[in-house]
Design a protein around this motif. Sequence first.
Motif, PDB file in Angstrom:
ATOM      1  N   ALA A 220       0.934  -1.067   0.088  1.00  0.00           N
ATOM      2  CA  ALA A 220       0.090  -0.009  -0.031  1.00  0.00           C
ATOM      3  C   ALA A 220       0.913   1.327  -0.103  1.00  0.00           C
ATOM      4  N   LYS A 221       2.149   1.250   0.654  1.00  0.00           N
ATOM      5  CA  LYS A 221       2.738   2.269   0.762  1.00  0.00           C
ATOM      6  C   LYS A 221       3.872   2.546  -0.159  1.00  0.00           C
ATOM      7  N   GLY A 222       4.323   1.398  -1.005  1.00  0.00           N
ATOM      8  CA  GLY A 222       5.316   1.496  -1.750  1.00  0.00           C
ATOM      9  C   GLY A 222       6.419   1.241  -1.246  1.00  0.00           C
ATOM     10  N   TYR A 223       6.775   0.479   0.272  1.00  0.00           N
ATOM     11  CA  TYR A 223       8.000   0.220   0.478  1.00  0.00           C
ATOM     12  C   TYR A 223       8.178  -1.247  -0.155  1.00  0.00           C
ATOM     13  N   GLN A 224       9.771  -1.287  -0.405  1.00  0.00           N
ATOM     14  CA  GLN A 224      10.413  -2.568  -0.958  1.00  0.00           C
ATOM     15  C   GLN A 224      10.333  -3.360   0.410  1.00  0.00           C
ATOM     16  N   ASN A 225      10.302  -4.619   0.002  1.00  0.00           N
ATOM     17  CA  ASN A 225      10.274  -5.771   1.298  1.00  0.00           C
ATOM     18  C   ASN A 225      11.586  -5.970   2.075  1.00  0.00           C
ATOM     19  N   TRP A 226      12.792  -5.429   1.709  1.00  0.00           N
ATOM     20  CA  TRP A 226      13.849  -5.665   2.434  1.00  0.00           C
ATOM     21  C   TRP A 226      13.492  -5.281   3.754  1.00  0.00           C
ATOM     22  N   VAL A 227      13.234  -3.791   4.360  1.00  0.00           N
ATOM     23  CA  VAL A 227      12.873  -3.775   5.696  1.00  0.00           C
ATOM     24  C   VAL A 227      11.583  -2.925   5.931  1.00  0.00           C
ATOM     25  N   VAL A 228      10.814  -3.472   6.528  1.00  0.00           N
ATOM     26  CA  VAL A 228       9.405  -2.804   6.911  1.00  0.00           C
ATOM     27  C   VAL A 228       9.001  -2.627   8.351  1.00  0.00           C
ATOM     28  N   GLY A 229       8.990  -1.469   8.659  1.00  0.00           N
ATOM     29  CA  GLY A 229       8.530  -1.218  10.159  1.00  0.00           C
ATOM     30  C   GLY A 229       7.133  -0.638  10.280  1.00  0.00           C
ATOM     31  N   ASP A 230       6.562  -1.061  11.576  1.00  0.00           N
ATOM     32  CA  ASP A 230       5.160  -0.519  11.881  1.00  0.00           C
ATOM     33  C   ASP A 230       5.096  -0.378  13.351  1.00  0.00           C
ATOM     34  N   LEU A 231       4.612   0.680  13.802  1.00  0.00           N
ATOM     35  CA  LEU A 231       4.564   0.939  15.259  1.00  0.00           C
ATOM     36  C   LEU A 231       2.918   1.391  15.595  1.00  0.00           C
ATOM     37  N   ASP A 232       2.248   0.655  16.123  1.00  0.00           N
ATOM     38  CA  ASP A 232       0.870   0.870  16.432  1.00  0.00           C
ATOM     39  C   ASP A 232       0.629   1.583  17.755  1.00  0.00           C
ATOM     40  N   LEU A 233       0.452   2.791  17.746  1.00  0.00           N
ATOM     41  CA  LEU A 233       0.329   3.506  18.874  1.00  0.00           C
ATOM     42  C   LEU A 233      -0.961   3.301  19.849  1.00  0.00           C
ATOM     43  N   THR A 234      -1.969   3.037  19.041  1.00  0.00           N
ATOM     44  CA  THR A 234      -3.294   2.430  19.822  1.00  0.00           C
ATOM     45  C   THR A 234      -2.799   1.448  20.617  1.00  0.00           C
ATOM     46  N   ARG A 235      -1.938   0.541  20.528  1.00  0.00           N
ATOM     47  CA  ARG A 235      -1.677  -0.413  21.445  1.00  0.00           C
ATOM     48  C   ARG A 235      -0.673  -0.072  22.318  1.00  0.00           C
ATOM     49  N   ALA A 236       0.493   0.582  21.837  1.00  0.00           N
ATOM     50  CA  ALA A 236       1.587   0.916  22.690  1.00  0.00           C
ATOM     51  C   ALA A 236       1.524   1.786  23.618  1.00  0.00           C
ATOM     52  N   LEU A 237       0.704   3.016  23.249  1.00  0.00           N
ATOM     53  CA  LEU A 237       0.647   4.356  24.280  1.00  0.00           C
ATOM     54  C   LEU A 237      -0.105   3.592  25.533  1.00  0.00           C
ATOM     55  N   PRO A 238      -1.170   3.071  25.429  1.00  0.00           N
ATOM     56  CA  PRO A 238      -1.944   2.907  26.797  1.00  0.00           C
ATOM     57  C   PRO A 238      -1.158   1.706  27.459  1.00  0.00           C
ATOM     58  N   MET A 239      -0.605   0.967  26.956  1.00  0.00           N
ATOM     59  CA  MET A 239       0.445   0.060  27.432  1.00  0.00           C
ATOM     60  C   MET A 239       1.457   0.959  28.439  1.00  0.00           C
TER      61      MET A 239
END
Length: 598
Positions: A220-239
């Motif tokens: 969807a974002k046009g990233y190459q598959n070598w390295v992809v990162g994702d931070l879900d703040l809806t999970r991380a911040l409440p924790m």
Amino acid sequence: MRSTTRFMALGLTSFVLAACGHKDKDAPLAFVPADTPYVVANLDLLDDDTRKALLTQADTQLPSQLAQLNATADQMAQKDPDGARLMHALVAEFNGKTIETFAQNAGLDLKGYSALYGLGLAPVLRIGLSDPKAFDGFIGRLETAYGKKLDIVNLGAQSYRKYTFAASGTQAIIAMVGKQAVLSLLPADASPALLRQALGLDRPEKSLQDDGRLATLAKAKGYQNWVVGDLDLTRALPMAISGTDPLFASIIKAHAAAESAKTGEPVANQLQTSPSCAPEAARIAARVPAISFGYTQLDTGHQNVRFDIALADDISKAFSGLKVELPGLGSAGTAPFDVSIALPIAQLRTFWSAQADAVTTHPFTCPALTDLNDGFAKLGPAMQKAAIPPFGDMLGLRIVLDTLVPAKDGTGMPTFTGRVVLGSNNPTGLLAMSQMMVPALAQLKLTPNGPPVPLPKDMASMLGQPMWIALGDKAIAIGVGAGEDAQLADTLKAPTGDTGRTGRMHLSGAMYMTWLQLMEAKADSLSATAAALGKSDDPSIDAADSSPEDATQIAADAARSKAQFAAMKAQAARVNSIDAETHVEADGMVITSQTTLK
């Protein structure tokens, strides 16, 4: 905890050189819970050229990374001598080696599978092994240099080594599980269930491999598959805010115990949390739900990266359709340094006033967040003042530097030539206000799109160079330095921002190096001042209150700063140019950078 992060960061260098190209039941992504709050992973094998590009970059930065580790170890030596010794032992394993050589000696597979992810907020790094015996030998050498064996713990048939950081209430574990190395930072009193998950003895009910979220995101974002990162703040911040995450809870408890020893405040009192913290943290996270990134091009001559910051619908709508008429925002710069920043005050005032009103109507009650109430209470009146002309008409700022020469003493004012553009819906009004505030400007006679006019000599003398000012339809431009007057007309006619554009930058490699040298000189000056104050015999500056720990901290900070600048300068020496841009689209903000290497 910072030292452990650096430990894992060096291991992560090998991670970015790995991949998982098919659904192997033992691939690292098969161990990652689908609801992990963060993950960085490879989705495809790297070709030789891409691997070489990453190794070259990593090798360039390695010496300074090791210097930072040594500085961190020196800093922690008094409070945690065992931890400091372990850190120095790790550095010794890298000394005189490239990343590739270290990986071979440690049995790490640079062509294998890897992932960094969170069990809650606890980081877990899984790296494929090419030679399990070599990895075991690496641990043995680490222990020999450390001076004693790491604690060995058995969890059923699986064993792992650990080191406990008592001051932070955490433990670092390292294990060989099948043909993978597993490293993790966990609570010192981690439950057997959490340990089993970290080691991969218990699989998640649904894994990220099953979920396919990263592959969908990359496409969807046009990233190459070598390295992809994702931070879900809806999970991380409440924790993090609620204290319910085991790792953060353990760190907070250790800090509370240390504070209790100093002040007598009961630990239980310090650990009290409000039930409102989790929902209020979720309320904040809903405004910026996620951040993701990936390479869009990576080879020996290019390093192009894209970051995506998801935004709440009302935020995206407020800016995605906005077209800011700041000259220069609509085209890539060619000067050694050229940055354009959209600052449409009218729209920003409306947006932030609405945010301030929302917090006033529904203030935060979680103790960790109540400071936000004061901040937004002050923001509302500030936004009202921002409506006053000429500030309310501002559109943005552009700064162009054609030359930048550091002062001979390294700390004085640098010499520069270039242009400054102040975008405004009412540049004539902005000029009139300036003439009222600065009498010397009152004599200037400017006409829209007319020729540049020299600024008064007493103003130009402050910079020791000739200066000019020109008026356009949507901006005022000021030129500094010989020949800059000839460029002001074109500067004022440069393309304005296209829809959603919020910023643009161009930086040459030579200018990048000059900026780093200026910042390093300033940092050195501040470090020298701090060290001198610490040694001063003058009681008026509290020298008597200083301690050996303070001196150690100052020295460690200075060494770490030196190492950081060394890393940046080594990277800058390879850079031909850096271009970046930011824009807001329907689902959030996009930041892209394109680095061309020599």
